[in-house]
Scaffold this motif. Structure first.
Motif, PDB file in Angstrom:
ATOM      1  N   PRO A 196       0.809  -1.227   0.000  1.00 33.70           N
ATOM      2  CA  PRO A 196       0.000   0.000   0.000  1.00 33.70           C
ATOM      3  C   PRO A 196       0.844   1.280   0.000  1.00 33.70           C
ATOM      4  O   PRO A 196       0.549   2.219  -0.742  1.00 33.70           O
ATOM      5  N   ASN A 197       1.898   1.304   0.802  1.00 33.11           N
ATOM      6  CA  ASN A 197       2.755   2.502   0.852  1.00 33.11           C
ATOM      7  C   ASN A 197       3.497   2.723  -0.451  1.00 33.11           C
ATOM      8  O   ASN A 197       3.658   3.866  -0.891  1.00 33.11           O
ATOM      9  N   MET A 198       3.964   1.647  -1.072  1.00 33.34           N
ATOM     10  CA  MET A 198       4.654   1.784  -2.356  1.00 33.34           C
ATOM     11  C   MET A 198       3.699   2.355  -3.403  1.00 33.34           C
ATOM     12  O   MET A 198       4.073   3.245  -4.167  1.00 33.34           O
ATOM     13  N   ALA A 199       2.477   1.837  -3.423  1.00 30.64           N
ATOM     14  CA  ALA A 199       1.490   2.335  -4.384  1.00 30.64           C
ATOM     15  C   ALA A 199       1.211   3.820  -4.155  1.00 30.64           C
ATOM     16  O   ALA A 199       1.154   4.601  -5.112  1.00 30.64           O
ATOM     17  N   LEU A 200       1.042   4.212  -2.907  1.00 33.78           N
ATOM     18  CA  LEU A 200       0.816   5.624  -2.610  1.00 33.78           C
ATOM     19  C   LEU A 200       2.000   6.482  -3.035  1.00 33.78           C
ATOM     20  O   LEU A 200       1.813   7.573  -3.599  1.00 33.78           O
ATOM     21  N   ASP A 201       3.213   6.000  -2.802  1.00 32.66           N
ATOM     22  CA  ASP A 201       4.417   6.728  -3.221  1.00 32.66           C
ATOM     23  C   ASP A 201       4.473   6.899  -4.736  1.00 32.66           C
ATOM     24  O   ASP A 201       5.029   7.882  -5.231  1.00 32.66           O
ATOM     25  N   LEU A 202       3.909   5.949  -5.466  1.00 29.49           N
ATOM     26  CA  LEU A 202       3.882   6.025  -6.927  1.00 29.49           C
ATOM     27  C   LEU A 202       2.725   6.877  -7.441  1.00 29.49           C
ATOM     28  O   LEU A 202       2.582   7.075  -8.645  1.00 29.49           O
ATOM     29  N   GLY A 203       1.895   7.364  -6.518  1.00 28.25           N
ATOM     30  CA  GLY A 203       0.781   8.209  -6.909  1.00 28.25           C
ATOM     31  C   GLY A 203      -0.504   7.452  -7.198  1.00 28.25           C
ATOM     32  O   GLY A 203      -1.440   8.002  -7.786  1.00 28.25           O
TER      33      GLY A 203
END
Length: 64
Positions: A47-54
């Motif tokens: 989830p955090n990686m996805a958020l970091d990718l926008g």
């Protein structure tokens, strides 16, 4: 003529290693692409990686 915008919907469980590759593949081919991730409460950093990718992140529980 403008290119259409694209929204990519995907589901995931512990797939953080794939997200950058998915992101790159789509962005290399289309200028206007958005992502919406349905995450089954991953216990890695998905989830955090996805958020970091926008990406937009929605969490759901399959109960299993």
């Amino acid at each position: 003529m403008s290119k259409p915008s694209i929204t990519v919907y995907t589901v995931a469980y512990n797939e953080s290693f794939l997200l950058p590759q998915i992101n790159k593949w789509w962005h290399d081919r289309f200028s206007d692409v958005r992502f919406e991730l349905y995450d089954n409460y991953s216990d890695d950093d998905t989830p955090n990686m996805a958020l970091d990718l926008g990406w937009k992140v929605n969490q759901f529980d399959t109960g299993g």
